[in-house]
Design a protein around this motif. Structure first.
Motif, PDB file in Angstrom:
ATOM      1  N   LEU A  72       0.823  -1.204   0.000  1.00 59.96           N
ATOM      2  CA  LEU A  72       0.000   0.000   0.000  1.00 59.96           C
ATOM      3  C   LEU A  72       0.860   1.258   0.000  1.00 59.96           C
ATOM      4  CD1 LEU A  72      -2.886  -0.964   2.472  1.00 59.96           C
ATOM      5  CD2 LEU A  72      -3.014  -0.710  -0.012  1.00 59.96           C
ATOM      6  N   ARG A  73       2.056   1.150  -0.545  1.00 61.55           N
ATOM      7  CA  ARG A  73       2.880   2.344  -0.715  1.00 61.55           C
ATOM      8  C   ARG A  73       2.496   2.967  -2.055  1.00 61.55           C
ATOM      9  NH1 ARG A  73       6.355   4.955   2.319  1.00 61.55           N
ATOM     10  NH2 ARG A  73       7.858   6.339   1.285  1.00 61.55           N
ATOM     11  N   LEU A  74       1.601   3.915  -1.985  1.00 57.58           N
ATOM     12  CA  LEU A  74       1.029   4.514  -3.189  1.00 57.58           C
ATOM     13  C   LEU A  74       1.369   6.002  -3.229  1.00 57.58           C
ATOM     14  CD1 LEU A  74      -2.559   2.965  -2.856  1.00 57.58           C
ATOM     15  CD2 LEU A  74      -0.602   2.014  -4.095  1.00 57.58           C
ATOM     16  N   ASP A  75       1.355   6.559  -4.436  1.00 58.26           N
ATOM     17  CA  ASP A  75       1.534   8.004  -4.518  1.00 58.26           C
ATOM     18  C   ASP A  75       0.242   8.701  -4.120  1.00 58.26           C
ATOM     19  OD1 ASP A  75      -0.158   8.223  -6.885  1.00 58.26           O
ATOM     20  OD2 ASP A  75       1.523   7.421  -8.025  1.00 58.26           O
ATOM     21  N   VAL A  76       0.346   9.993  -3.870  1.00 55.21           N
ATOM     22  CA  VAL A  76      -0.796  10.754  -3.360  1.00 55.21           C
ATOM     23  C   VAL A  76      -1.961  10.725  -4.345  1.00 55.21           C
ATOM     24  CG1 VAL A  76      -1.583  13.084  -2.718  1.00 55.21           C
ATOM     25  CG2 VAL A  76       0.632  12.239  -1.897  1.00 55.21           C
ATOM     26  N   ALA A  77      -1.676  10.800  -5.637  1.00 53.54           N
ATOM     27  CA  ALA A  77      -2.747  10.769  -6.639  1.00 53.54           C
ATOM     28  C   ALA A  77      -3.488   9.442  -6.594  1.00 53.54           C
ATOM     29  CB  ALA A  77      -2.171  11.007  -8.035  1.00 53.54           C
ATOM     30  N   SER A  78      -2.772   8.337  -6.388  1.00 49.94           N
ATOM     31  CA  SER A  78      -3.423   7.025  -6.300  1.00 49.94           C
ATOM     32  C   SER A  78      -4.248   6.903  -5.027  1.00 49.94           C
ATOM     33  CB  SER A  78      -2.371   5.911  -6.354  1.00 49.94           C
ATOM     34  OG  SER A  78      -1.691   5.904  -7.589  1.00 49.94           O
ATOM     35  N   TRP A  79      -3.742   7.460  -3.923  1.00 53.25           N
ATOM     36  CA  TRP A  79      -4.521   7.450  -2.686  1.00 53.25           C
ATOM     37  C   TRP A  79      -5.840   8.205  -2.874  1.00 53.25           C
ATOM     38  CZ3 TRP A  79      -4.442   4.342   1.181  1.00 53.25           C
ATOM     39  CH2 TRP A  79      -3.260   3.752   1.616  1.00 53.25           C
ATOM     40  N   ALA A  80      -5.791   9.288  -3.647  1.00 51.05           N
ATOM     41  CA  ALA A  80      -7.021  10.046  -3.897  1.00 51.05           C
ATOM     42  C   ALA A  80      -8.009   9.239  -4.733  1.00 51.05           C
ATOM     43  CB  ALA A  80      -6.696  11.365  -4.601  1.00 51.05           C
ATOM     44  N   ALA A  81      -7.491   8.567  -5.774  1.00 49.67           N
ATOM     45  CA  ALA A  81      -8.366   7.809  -6.674  1.00 49.67           C
ATOM     46  C   ALA A  81      -8.864   6.522  -6.034  1.00 49.67           C
ATOM     47  CB  ALA A  81      -7.628   7.496  -7.976  1.00 49.67           C
ATOM     48  N   ASP A  82      -7.988   5.841  -5.301  1.00 50.25           N
ATOM     49  CA  ASP A  82      -8.359   4.542  -4.736  1.00 50.25           C
ATOM     50  C   ASP A  82      -8.948   4.663  -3.330  1.00 50.25           C
ATOM     51  OD1 ASP A  82      -7.243   3.641  -7.030  1.00 50.25           O
ATOM     52  OD2 ASP A  82      -5.590   2.556  -6.120  1.00 50.25           O
ATOM     53  N   GLY A  83      -8.447   5.621  -2.558  1.00 50.60           N
ATOM     54  CA  GLY A  83      -8.870   5.755  -1.172  1.00 50.60           C
ATOM     55  C   GLY A  83      -9.996   6.746  -0.961  1.00 50.60           C
ATOM     56  N   LEU A  84      -9.767   8.005  -1.335  1.00 48.97           N
ATOM     57  CA  LEU A  84     -10.788   9.023  -1.090  1.00 48.97           C
ATOM     58  C   LEU A  84     -12.066   8.750  -1.873  1.00 48.97           C
ATOM     59  CD1 LEU A  84      -8.730  12.348  -0.968  1.00 48.97           C
ATOM     60  CD2 LEU A  84      -9.772  11.098   0.925  1.00 48.97           C
ATOM     61  N   LEU A  85     -11.920   8.278  -3.113  1.00 51.06           N
ATOM     62  CA  LEU A  85     -13.132   8.001  -3.897  1.00 51.06           C
ATOM     63  C   LEU A  85     -13.898   6.799  -3.363  1.00 51.06           C
ATOM     64  CD1 LEU A  85     -12.539   8.739  -7.670  1.00 51.06           C
ATOM     65  CD2 LEU A  85     -13.609  10.129  -5.916  1.00 51.06           C
ATOM     66  N   ALA A  86     -13.257   5.971  -2.542  1.00 52.04           N
ATOM     67  CA  ALA A  86     -13.992   4.885  -1.885  1.00 52.04           C
ATOM     68  C   ALA A  86     -15.041   5.464  -0.931  1.00 52.04           C
ATOM     69  CB  ALA A  86     -13.032   3.971  -1.133  1.00 52.04           C
ATOM     70  N   VAL A  87     -14.721   6.609  -0.327  1.00 50.30           N
ATOM     71  CA  VAL A  87     -15.704   7.294   0.534  1.00 50.30           C
ATOM     72  C   VAL A  87     -16.873   7.785  -0.317  1.00 50.30           C
ATOM     73  CG1 VAL A  87     -16.062   9.205   2.148  1.00 50.30           C
ATOM     74  CG2 VAL A  87     -13.880   7.981   2.128  1.00 50.30           C
ATOM     75  N   PHE A  88     -16.548   8.366  -1.466  1.00 53.77           N
ATOM     76  CA  PHE A  88     -17.586   8.834  -2.391  1.00 53.77           C
ATOM     77  C   PHE A  88     -18.509   7.685  -2.812  1.00 53.77           C
ATOM     78  CE2 PHE A  88     -18.677   9.021  -6.948  1.00 53.77           C
ATOM     79  CZ  PHE A  88     -19.530  10.116  -6.952  1.00 53.77           C
ATOM     80  N   PHE A  89     -17.919   6.541  -3.133  1.00 53.14           N
ATOM     81  CA  PHE A  89     -18.726   5.405  -3.576  1.00 53.14           C
ATOM     82  C   PHE A  89     -19.435   4.719  -2.407  1.00 53.14           C
ATOM     83  CE2 PHE A  89     -16.247   5.671  -7.532  1.00 53.14           C
ATOM     84  CZ  PHE A  89     -17.276   5.519  -8.443  1.00 53.14           C
ATOM     85  N   PHE A  90     -18.917   4.858  -1.201  1.00 49.88           N
ATOM     86  CA  PHE A  90     -19.636   4.359  -0.026  1.00 49.88           C
ATOM     87  C   PHE A  90     -20.948   5.122   0.141  1.00 49.88           C
ATOM     88  CE2 PHE A  90     -20.476   4.870   4.600  1.00 49.88           C
ATOM     89  CZ  PHE A  90     -20.812   3.552   4.888  1.00 49.88           C
ATOM     90  N   VAL A  91     -20.879   6.441   0.016  1.00 45.95           N
ATOM     91  CA  VAL A  91     -22.096   7.251   0.085  1.00 45.95           C
ATOM     92  C   VAL A  91     -23.031   6.915  -1.071  1.00 45.95           C
ATOM     93  CG1 VAL A  91     -23.002   9.614   0.065  1.00 45.95           C
ATOM     94  CG2 VAL A  91     -20.908   9.100   1.320  1.00 45.95           C
ATOM     95  N   ALA A  92     -22.458   6.692  -2.265  1.00 41.13           N
ATOM     96  CA  ALA A  92     -23.281   6.288  -3.411  1.00 41.13           C
ATOM     97  C   ALA A  92     -23.963   4.950  -3.145  1.00 41.13           C
ATOM     98  CB  ALA A  92     -22.421   6.197  -4.676  1.00 41.13           C
TER      99      ALA A  92
END
Length: 419
Positions: A72-92
């Motif tokens: 899970l050593r990811l760059d910040v852009a990947s954390w945004a796409a894979d991690g933060l958007l998981a919150v968005f899709f959880f709400v969805a």
């Protein structure tokens, strides 16, 4: 044959129940604010990426963080796409579950219109993209067929809030419902078509924490210290499986019970919607929308690329055509009638607004062509250009209709009260 007064007529874009209307109104207000933050994040990313300090922006995007031992050593852009958007899709996922189990869409007759409109809004843009890129001879463009199929609800509602203050509430409700179904289709597309390397063991392993999470929330447990580790573990295992990690967010959202007499789903939605709209999506937009344009020549080169032309064609032409055609077809097949307060030109304006694709479109572009690639940069510019064009066209149509409804309200207000 004349219709008897007691016959039940399906009204396209009709209002739902009073409780459901209040709930959707609250969501609309939250999404409108989120849309403004999304636009601000995207604009800031674009400005920074095209400034003399662009190297700082790229350094931020490529900065790696996370435990390497857990892959899970990811760059910040990947954390945004894979991690933060998981919150968005959880709400969805929460919204989807509620709409189809406790909302007005549990009625198949009422669900038919937005479901058909969303399906048309996925199929026709995909066809428009494939035809356009095929005519241009871009044999390697096929992977991007799903880019113009998504509607960004926050972006679209932000535009609607500015230009359509007097439009009937049923239009806003329909746009939100269409986008909810659109999210479901996007989730399926990402899981099925953009999973290249599937590792079955981590995927099967994700079932265990997901099942425990589901059991606890169904028993009414809300303790974050107990649920959050299970959610993170589910996300990490799905990520390790090769399936895009945002799918984990949807599965977790589906696991939360949604009944009229239960408040668990409402509790989670109340807690996580501000995090999604106020942090997750704007940060993703900031880190994803920043692409170096390269002046007029660079913009011209980007927008004449076959993939970019296909994306713009899908958003500006395919999306509204698909939504309108599907809605009209349902009305013909079911003998449904448009709500008496609306006209088909209102539906056309709303269909144009559905051509605003952003968050999910950018995500699919990265999955299709690889984050940071030249073609991904073209996709970003095309998504921005297509979304802006769709927004402007919708603004013209809906602004004219908004003026009509404003005059109607003024006439009604000035009319003397009936005896």
């Amino acid at each position: 044959m004349s219709r008897t007064p007691s016959a039940r007529v399906l009204r396209l874009f009709g209002l739902g129940s009073r409780a459901e209307s209040r709930r959707i109104a609250d969501i609309l207000r939250a999404e409108t604010v989120g849309g403004a933050l999304l636009l601000a994040g995207a604009l800031l990313g674009m400005l920074w990426a095209n400034s003399p300090w662009a190297h700082g922006y790229e350094a931020l995007r490529s900065f790696e963080i996370g435990p390497a031992a857990l892959h899970l050593r990811l760059d910040v852009a990947s954390w945004a796409a894979d991690g933060l958007l998981a919150v968005f899709f959880f709400v969805a996922g929460l919204e989807l579950k509620r709409e189809f189990t406790a909302g007005d869409l549990r009625d198949p007759r009422r669900a038919a219109v937005p479901v058909a409109a969303a399906m048309g809004g996925v199929l026709v843009p995909a066809v428009a993209y494939l035809v356009t890129t095929s005519l241009a001879g871009a044999a390697d463009a096929g992977r991007g067929w799903a880019i113009p199929t998504a509607t960004d609800i926050a972006f679209a509602l932000a535009v609607l809030a500015v230009i359509g203050r007097h439009l009937p509430a049923a239009l806003r409700t329909f746009l939100l419902t269409l986008a909810v179904v659109d999210d479901l289709l996007a989730i399926v597309i990402i899981a099925v078509f953009y999973t290249e390397h599937l590792a079955p063991l981590p995927l099967l392993g994700a079932v265990v924490p997901l099942a425990v999470f589901s059991l606890l929330v169904r028993r009414g447990v809300r303790a974050w210290w107990l649920l959050l580790p299970l959610a993170v573990l589910t996300w990490a295992l799905v990520h390790a499986s090769g399936v895009h990690a945002t799918v984990a967010g949807v599965l977790l959202g589906f696991a939360v019970p949604a009944r009229k007499d239960a408040t668990v789903a409402e509790h989670f939605e109340h807690r996580f919607r501000p995090l999604s709209a106020g942090v997750a999506v704007p940060v993703f937009a900031f880190l994803s929308a920043g692409v170096t344009i390269g002046g007029v020549d660079g913009l011209s080169r980007a927008l004449t690329d076959p993939v970019a032309v296909g994306v713009v064609a899908g958003l500006v032409l395919g999306k509204p055509l698909g939504v309108m055609a599907a809605t009209w077809l349902v009305s013909r097949l079911t003998h449904a009638e448009l709500d008496e307060n609306l006209a088909w030109v209102d539906v056309a304006g709303l269909a144009l607004l559905a051509g605003i694709g952003f968050t999910v479109s950018l995500l699919i572009g990265e999955l299709a062509f690889g984050a940071g690639s030249a073609r991904d940069a073209y996709v970003k510019i095309a998504v921005l250009a297509g979304s802006l064009t769709a927004a402007l066209l919708a603004a013209v149509v809906l602004r004219l209709r908004d003026n009509v409804y404003r005059r109607i309200e003024q006439t009604q207000a000035a009319a003397p009260p009936s005896a």
